[in-house]
Design a protein around this motif. Sequence first.
Motif, mmCIF file in Angstrom:
data_model
loop_
_atom_site.group_PDB
_atom_site.id
_atom_site.type_symbol
_atom_site.label_atom_id
_atom_site.label_comp_id
_atom_site.label_asym_id
_atom_site.label_seq_id
_atom_site.Cartn_x
_atom_site.Cartn_y
_atom_site.Cartn_z
ATOM 1 N N VAL A 199 49.669 51.842 43.400
ATOM 2 C CA VAL A 199 48.792 51.071 44.275
ATOM 3 C C VAL A 199 49.091 49.591 44.030
ATOM 4 C CG1 VAL A 199 46.368 50.482 44.705
ATOM 5 C CG2 VAL A 199 47.022 52.851 44.207
ATOM 6 N N LEU A 200 49.100 48.777 45.078
ATOM 7 C CA LEU A 200 49.412 47.355 44.902
ATOM 8 C C LEU A 200 48.385 46.647 44.025
ATOM 9 C CD1 LEU A 200 50.736 46.239 48.399
ATOM 10 C CD2 LEU A 200 52.030 46.631 46.297
ATOM 11 N N GLY A 201 47.110 46.965 44.192
ATOM 12 C CA GLY A 201 46.081 46.359 43.338
ATOM 13 C C GLY A 201 45.902 44.872 43.556
ATOM 14 N N ILE A 202 46.036 44.432 44.809
ATOM 15 C CA ILE A 202 45.948 43.008 45.107
ATOM 16 C C ILE A 202 44.793 42.734 46.055
ATOM 17 C CG2 ILE A 202 48.385 42.559 44.681
ATOM 18 C CD1 ILE A 202 48.874 42.754 47.688
ATOM 19 N N GLY A 203 44.528 41.464 46.287
ATOM 20 C CA GLY A 203 43.472 41.012 47.185
ATOM 21 C C GLY A 203 42.717 39.876 46.535
ATOM 22 N N PRO A 204 42.256 38.905 47.326
ATOM 23 C CA PRO A 204 41.645 37.714 46.757
ATOM 24 C C PRO A 204 40.390 37.977 45.938
ATOM 25 C CG PRO A 204 41.330 37.760 49.141
ATOM 26 C CD PRO A 204 42.255 38.896 48.786
ATOM 27 N N ASP A 205 39.706 39.090 46.204
ATOM 28 C CA ASP A 205 38.463 39.369 45.485
ATOM 29 C C ASP A 205 38.673 40.221 44.234
ATOM 30 O OD1 ASP A 205 37.018 37.945 47.378
ATOM 31 O OD2 ASP A 205 36.833 39.703 48.667
ATOM 32 N N ARG A 206 39.898 40.710 44.022
ATOM 33 C CA ARG A 206 40.187 41.447 42.791
ATOM 34 C C ARG A 206 39.957 40.512 41.619
ATOM 35 N NH1 ARG A 206 42.823 46.637 42.639
ATOM 36 N NH2 ARG A 206 42.548 46.097 40.472
ATOM 37 N N GLN A 207 39.599 41.058 40.501
ATOM 38 C CA GLN A 207 39.186 40.202 39.398
ATOM 39 C C GLN A 207 39.845 40.598 38.087
ATOM 40 O OE1 GLN A 207 35.126 39.382 39.799
ATOM 41 N NE2 GLN A 207 34.974 38.167 37.953
ATOM 42 N N THR A 208 40.209 39.556 37.313
ATOM 43 C CA THR A 208 40.591 39.775 35.929
ATOM 44 C C THR A 208 39.292 39.723 35.133
ATOM 45 O OG1 THR A 208 40.876 37.416 35.483
ATOM 46 C CG2 THR A 208 42.809 38.599 36.297
ATOM 47 N N ALA A 209 39.365 39.626 33.844
ATOM 48 C CA ALA A 209 38.151 39.575 33.027
ATOM 49 C C ALA A 209 37.269 38.390 33.411
ATOM 50 C CB ALA A 209 38.509 39.508 31.549
ATOM 51 N N GLU A 210 37.884 37.269 33.791
ATOM 52 C CA GLU A 210 37.093 36.060 34.011
ATOM 53 C C GLU A 210 37.140 35.493 35.430
ATOM 54 O OE1 GLU A 210 39.602 34.360 31.362
ATOM 55 O OE2 GLU A 210 38.759 35.417 29.663
ATOM 56 N N ARG A 211 38.225 35.742 36.158
ATOM 57 C CA ARG A 211 38.387 35.059 37.436
ATOM 58 C C ARG A 211 38.964 35.986 38.498
ATOM 59 N NH1 ARG A 211 41.810 29.977 35.694
ATOM 60 N NH2 ARG A 211 41.146 29.136 37.666
ATOM 61 N N THR A 212 38.686 35.644 39.758
ATOM 62 C CA THR A 212 39.284 36.407 40.847
ATOM 63 C C THR A 212 40.748 35.997 40.993
ATOM 64 O OG1 THR A 212 38.785 34.781 42.561
ATOM 65 C CG2 THR A 212 37.080 36.457 42.107
ATOM 66 N N PHE A 213 41.509 36.846 41.661
ATOM 67 C CA PHE A 213 42.903 36.513 41.921
ATOM 68 C C PHE A 213 43.002 35.224 42.741
ATOM 69 C CE2 PHE A 213 44.845 41.060 41.538
ATOM 70 C CZ PHE A 213 44.664 41.009 40.171
ATOM 71 N N ALA A 214 42.073 35.020 43.664
ATOM 72 C CA ALA A 214 42.087 33.798 44.475
ATOM 73 C C ALA A 214 41.901 32.568 43.595
ATOM 74 C CB ALA A 214 41.011 33.851 45.551
ATOM 75 N N GLU A 215 41.014 32.644 42.613
ATOM 76 C CA GLU A 215 40.803 31.510 41.697
ATOM 77 C C GLU A 215 42.049 31.251 40.848
ATOM 78 O OE1 GLU A 215 36.005 31.798 40.895
ATOM 79 O OE2 GLU A 215 37.333 33.207 39.867
ATOM 80 N N LEU A 216 42.650 32.320 40.355
ATOM 81 C CA LEU A 216 43.889 32.156 39.587
ATOM 82 C C LEU A 216 44.981 31.531 40.444
ATOM 83 C CD1 LEU A 216 44.033 35.540 37.659
ATOM 84 C CD2 LEU A 216 43.648 33.280 36.675
ATOM 85 N N ALA A 217 45.139 32.036 41.654
ATOM 86 C CA ALA A 217 46.171 31.515 42.548
ATOM 87 C C ALA A 217 45.947 30.039 42.849
ATOM 88 C CB ALA A 217 46.201 32.323 43.841
ATOM 89 N N ALA A 218 44.708 29.659 43.083
ATOM 90 C CA ALA A 218 44.401 28.254 43.374
ATOM 91 C C ALA A 218 44.708 27.363 42.170
ATOM 92 C CB ALA A 218 42.939 28.108 43.784
ATOM 93 N N THR A 219 44.391 27.844 40.982
ATOM 94 C CA THR A 219 44.681 27.085 39.761
ATOM 95 C C THR A 219 46.183 26.898 39.596
ATOM 96 O OG1 THR A 219 42.693 27.873 38.675
ATOM 97 C CG2 THR A 219 44.465 27.092 37.237
ATOM 98 N N TRP A 220 46.948 27.968 39.765
ATOM 99 C CA TRP A 220 48.399 27.894 39.592
ATOM 100 C C TRP A 220 49.034 26.990 40.649
ATOM 101 C CZ3 TRP A 220 48.686 33.892 39.040
ATOM 102 C CH2 TRP A 220 48.243 34.242 37.757
#
Length: 135
Positions: free
Chosen positions: A38-59
């Motif tokens: 499964v791809l396991g992606i999407g802006p609302d997916r979350q690591t322990a602390e942040r969503t993927f969208a937040e990580l992407a914006a930071t990077w």
Amino acid sequence: MNPGPSTLINPAATAAVLAEVAAERAAQDARWGQQDHVLGIGPDRQTAERTFAELAATWKRRCQLVARDGAPEWAFIALEEVGEFLECTDPARARAEALQAAAVFTAIVEAIDRQVAGGVLVAQADERLYLDDRT
């Protein structure tokens, strides 16, 4: 000089790296067989602390900052591309972002090869790579 979208600066170097990628893929298939995770992606997916969208914006911000300062870094360029992939909700867009990330990682390998061959990139005792400031 920007060579344009259909012109490679060093097609032989790119072909050599892509041959290594193909060999690595063959080794992965030999070890694990076909992988259909499964791809396991999407802006609302979350690591322990942040969503993927937040990580992407930071990077992306970090990548833009270092580039604006005149010192772009492959690590942040790669993270920005991975971040764009992580945010995808559409398979076609995810595929396009994965190809872009693969192209960036190919360019990183080409840059490492050039820098090592030129004596510009050296490994230190702690196994991190540094630009050689003796040149």
